[in-house]
Design a protein around this motif. Structure first.
Motif, PDB file in Angstrom:
ATOM      1  N   UNK A   4       0.858  -1.183   0.000  1.00 55.90           N
ATOM      2  CA  UNK A   4       0.000   0.000   0.000  1.00 55.90           C
ATOM      3  C   UNK A   4       0.896   1.236   0.000  1.00 55.90           C
ATOM      4  N   UNK A   5       0.577   2.178  -0.841  1.00 60.06           N
ATOM      5  CA  UNK A   5       1.315   3.436  -0.923  1.00 60.06           C
ATOM      6  C   UNK A   5       0.907   4.313   0.263  1.00 60.06           C
ATOM      7  N   UNK A   6       1.794   4.426   1.239  1.00 57.16           N
ATOM      8  CA  UNK A   6       1.456   5.193   2.439  1.00 57.16           C
ATOM      9  C   UNK A   6       1.514   6.700   2.200  1.00 57.16           C
ATOM     10  N   UNK A   7       2.051   7.113   1.059  1.00 59.12           N
ATOM     11  CA  UNK A   7       1.984   8.533   0.701  1.00 59.12           C
ATOM     12  C   UNK A   7       0.568   8.867   0.261  1.00 59.12           C
ATOM     13  N   UNK A  16      -3.026  -0.429  10.443  1.00 60.99           N
ATOM     14  CA  UNK A  16      -2.406  -1.705  10.080  1.00 60.99           C
ATOM     15  C   UNK A  16      -1.037  -1.815  10.735  1.00 60.99           C
ATOM     16  N   UNK A  17      -0.883  -2.795  11.651  1.00 63.86           N
ATOM     17  CA  UNK A  17       0.383  -2.941  12.359  1.00 63.86           C
ATOM     18  C   UNK A  17       1.263  -4.038  11.766  1.00 63.86           C
ATOM     19  N   UNK A  18       0.724  -4.835  10.842  1.00 58.10           N
ATOM     20  CA  UNK A  18       1.513  -5.892  10.193  1.00 58.10           C
ATOM     21  C   UNK A  18       1.223  -5.867   8.687  1.00 58.10           C
ATOM     22  N   UNK A  19       1.802  -4.893   7.968  1.00 54.38           N
ATOM     23  CA  UNK A  19       1.547  -4.822   6.524  1.00 54.38           C
ATOM     24  C   UNK A  19       2.026  -6.087   5.810  1.00 54.38           C
ATOM     25  N   UNK A  20       1.244  -6.512   4.836  1.00 52.38           N
ATOM     26  CA  UNK A  20       1.603  -7.697   4.045  1.00 52.38           C
ATOM     27  C   UNK A  20       1.050  -7.481   2.649  1.00 52.38           C
ATOM     28  N   UNK A  21       1.794  -7.938   1.645  1.00 57.84           N
ATOM     29  CA  UNK A  21       1.339  -7.815   0.266  1.00 57.84           C
ATOM     30  C   UNK A  21       1.886  -8.988  -0.550  1.00 57.84           C
ATOM     31  N   UNK A  22       1.353  -9.139  -1.748  1.00 58.38           N
ATOM     32  CA  UNK A  22       1.729 -10.265  -2.605  1.00 58.38           C
ATOM     33  C   UNK A  22       3.210 -10.225  -2.962  1.00 58.38           C
ATOM     34  N   UNK A  53      -9.752  -4.470   7.697  1.00 61.36           N
ATOM     35  CA  UNK A  53      -9.566  -3.391   8.672  1.00 61.36           C
ATOM     36  C   UNK A  53      -9.548  -2.032   7.977  1.00 61.36           C
ATOM     37  N   UNK A  54      -8.811  -1.920   6.885  1.00 61.70           N
ATOM     38  CA  UNK A  54      -8.634  -0.618   6.248  1.00 61.70           C
ATOM     39  C   UNK A  54      -9.773  -0.245   5.296  1.00 61.70           C
ATOM     40  N   UNK A  55     -10.335  -1.241   4.594  1.00 61.17           N
ATOM     41  CA  UNK A  55     -11.328  -0.954   3.549  1.00 61.17           C
ATOM     42  C   UNK A  55     -12.746  -1.376   3.886  1.00 61.17           C
ATOM     43  N   UNK A  56     -12.902  -2.247   4.880  1.00 62.87           N
ATOM     44  CA  UNK A  56     -14.218  -2.782   5.211  1.00 62.87           C
ATOM     45  C   UNK A  56     -14.419  -4.150   4.574  1.00 62.87           C
TER      46      UNK A  56
END
Length: 87
Positions: A4-7, A16-22, A53-56
């Motif tokens: 996720x682009x945090x900018x 989100x305390x444990x970011x994860x992505x593909x 959590x972030x999007x529903x």
């Protein structure tokens, strides 16, 4: 898929305390960091958790993450059933 682009989403890490992505999962696979299919599936489930959590829960990202997990669980079960064929 990339992190996720945090900018663009500056409050993402507030939720989100444990970011994860593909892409991170792909790196972990290439570096042989998963000691089991359960560890691999756990990271996939982090993606789903973070999406919800972030999007529903009804957001397209969340429903897609759920589909990916179901497919991965099915594939892992099939491979486990036939693993006795591998020497």
């Amino acid at each position: 898929m990339q992190p996720v682009d945090t900018t663009a989403n500056p409050n993402y890490l507030d939720y989100i305390f444990h970011p994860m992505d593909i892409s991170l999962i792909e790196t972990n696979i290439k570096e042989k960091k998963y000691g089991s299919t359960d560890a691999f599936l756990a990271d996939l489930k982090w993606i789903k958790h973070n999406c919800i959590i972030f999007n529903g829960p009804k957001n397209d990202f969340s429903t897609t993450a759920n589909k990916i997990i179901r497919m991965a669980e099915t594939e892992c079960q099939v491979k486990a059933r036939f693993s006795f064929f591998v020497a």
